[in-house]
Scaffold this active site. Structure first.
Site, PDB file in Angstrom:
ATOM      1  N   SER A  66       9.142   4.905  -7.920  1.00 42.69           N
ATOM      2  CA  SER A  66       8.977   3.485  -8.198  1.00 42.69           C
ATOM      3  C   SER A  66      10.176   2.959  -8.999  1.00 42.69           C
ATOM      4  O   SER A  66      11.309   3.070  -8.533  1.00 42.69           O
ATOM      5  CB  SER A  66       7.636   3.297  -8.925  1.00 42.69           C
ATOM      6  N   ASP A  68       3.083   1.666   1.593  1.00 44.58           N
ATOM      7  CA  ASP A  68       3.438   1.042   0.315  1.00 44.58           C
ATOM      8  C   ASP A  68       3.579  -0.458   0.536  1.00 44.58           C
ATOM      9  O   ASP A  68       4.382  -0.904   1.356  1.00 44.58           O
ATOM     10  CB  ASP A  68       4.759   1.649  -0.193  1.00 44.58           C
ATOM     11  N   HIS A 127       1.579   2.788  -2.460  1.00 44.56           N
ATOM     12  CA  HIS A 127       2.544   3.061  -3.514  1.00 44.56           C
ATOM     13  C   HIS A 127       2.159   4.274  -4.348  1.00 44.56           C
ATOM     14  O   HIS A 127       3.018   5.043  -4.781  1.00 44.56           O
ATOM     15  CB  HIS A 127       2.695   1.835  -4.410  1.00 44.56           C
TER      16      HIS A 127
END
Lengths: 344, 344
Positions: free
Chosen positions: B130, B286, B315
């Protein structure tokens, strides 16, 4: 755009959950003329916070929904500010005390309009976008004997868990503003909450690719921030009463044709009971009504076709703002109206 | 989980935008031992609101990041509450006045730790989830001469416009709470805003299919609402200071390797300058770092492979909670570490 509408008096309207709205009413607009045998009626319900005039982009000469051929009824959803809503209901059911309205209730009210006011026994088509699609499915389940065809676009027969979560975010943003005051705000609306809600909604309404391509420029917005303020904040600040928004949000979150009396929560059985010829139109990149959910619904409807609206507009493919999507939907409706109805 | 960490003193740290944090510091943890020729170092930066111990799921005996083989440095991001942050900086740069920190700044601080503290000249690997992936890309652009390999997972080299919009919704929900007070809240945190932020985040963190399959039950949550409260609200109420969250959010929204000095905003040129062998790992579903964005990045990096993490976790495939995803990522890192580095 026509703001002209009529009012149908529902009298004492008892909801599925047992509240009674006294002096309830539906605001609606019609386009075209009902023919002699009352066989050309179409019902086209509104979407989340939409008003009847927001549906007019799909109605017109030479289009599938041609008023020269069809009698098109656009009933405003209960809660949208024109039909009975938190904002226009007298105490004690006003504002934060407006009762929970199910999609089943929405269709029950519309059924009374269609049958009592117009004496219509068959509908050539029910169609609608988003929550309008939910009402479309509900029509086919509540009144299978009446509905020849359905074309729900960018919506679902049962609100998915993920869709509920998306709406939880929207609701939480709106109500985080202390000016909301549990729904008992006065003339000073919780505009910080409305603007926050708009920003939450912005990421969901259009697809990732829509933003990547800066497609908002085709709508006349000059930057990302201009789109967030000009389109999104403007959208929710445009006379959209917070309690009305929350009323419709509850309706949306709790949408499920399986909760129609007689089905005991069995959504698949409710879908299987649909007699209408169905053309189901999800948008390829819709983030809260993804095509796979509608593929599931189609797999349970006896006579249904799935036709995915291609492109990057996501949920707003069904908003009437993108000519290509509008043409795709209009063309699909023409195809469907050319097919035999499910009651033939 | 180890909360034990060390502090590296950055002294006067001047940001890319010209503020100077006096007495700035990085909190970091290390795993394993630096070998004699300092060739076995890995940097593994933290993610949005994550702390070093939140990275430990990917480190262990028999895994790619095996402390018996590698010296793994996990620097906490500036803003995360352990390194210099709004919550732990003295006035006048405290709380709402904490300066804007770019991803470039994050890596500049980490570079000093790696070189000054440990005398490391080459990194075998930089990896992260991320925002950690964003820092991974930035390492390869800021210090192409140092980085042999990169494995960014579920993140991007440039924050996309849609991703920025998602974050606008998160920010708007948090700050709609009047208790936020422009960042000058005292001991009474804006918990309504934190909870609202959590609900907004919930729809984005996992995919539509994750919710459809009620996959949260595998994490021990007993209903959708239990997941929203137990996981999501609990997550943001767990000592996550609102100003810290907004500091990191700004960093995230403004991530772009093209803004590295020398590239003048040209992200593609920055990607093209990467010398590291790259294995880029987006997650199939995601919602804010979609695989197509990373396919674009890979197309501009000289020696890069795209490998999509399959499945429905979205995600949070990179969060370490789903054994299948963890195995996929670990296996990918093993493959990458077995390949020649880009500086060979």
């Amino acid at each position: 755009m026509s703001e002209y509408h009529q009012i149908f008096d529902l009298g004492d309207f008892t909801t599925q959950h047992g509240a009674t709205l006294r002096g309830a009413f539906l605001a609606y607009a019609t386009y075209g003329e009902l023919n002699a045998d009352r066989s050309n009626a179409i019902v086209y319900p509104t979407w989340y916070s939409g008003r009847h005039w927001d549906n007019e982009w799909l109605i017109g000469p030479g289009m599938a929904l041609d008023p020269a051929e069809y009698f098109i009824i656009v009933p405003n959803m209960l809660g949208n500010g024109l039909s009975s809503s938190p904002s226009n209901t007298l105490q004690p059911y006003d504002r934060a005390r407006f009762p929970d309205i199910t999609v089943y209730d929405q269709v029950a009210a519309q059924y009374r309009l269609v049958t009592e006011k117009f004496g219509i026994e068959r509908l050539a088509l029910v169609t609608g976008w988003s929550m309008g699609a939910g009402q479309t499915y509900q029509w086919a389940v509540s009144h299978p004997e009446m509905v020849e065809r359905i074309a729900p676009f960018c919506g679902s027969a049962r609100t998915s868990l993920h869709n509920k979560v998306f709406l939880e975010g929207v609701k939480a943003a709106l109500t985080a503003d202390s000016a909301f005051a549990g729904g008992w705000y006065g003339e000073n609306w919780p505009t910080i909450g409305l603007r926050a809600m708009a920003r939450v909604y912005a990421g969901w309404g259009f697809s990732q690719a829509f933003y990547w391509e800066q497609e908002y420029e085709t709508l006349g917005y000059t930057s990302l921030e201009d789109f967030l303020i000009g389109f999104w904040e403007g959208f929710f600040l445009d006379g959209r009463d917070p309690n009305n928004l929350l009323s419709m949000l509850w309706t949306w979150q709790n949408g499920d044709v399986g909760r129609t009396p007689g089905f005991d929560g069995d959504t698949e059985a409710a879908l299987a009971s649909i007699k209408a010829t169905a053309l189901v139109l999800p948008a390829e990149k819709d983030l809260y009504f993804p095509p796979e959910d509608e593929a599931w619904a189609v797999s349970h409807i006896p006579n249904a076709e799935l036709r995915v609206i291609p492109g990057i507009w996501g949920h707003f493919a069904g908003h009437g703002s993108n000519p290509e999507d509008t043409q795709f939907i209009d063309s699909a409706l023409s195809d469907l109206l050319g097919k035999p109805g499910g009651l033939a």
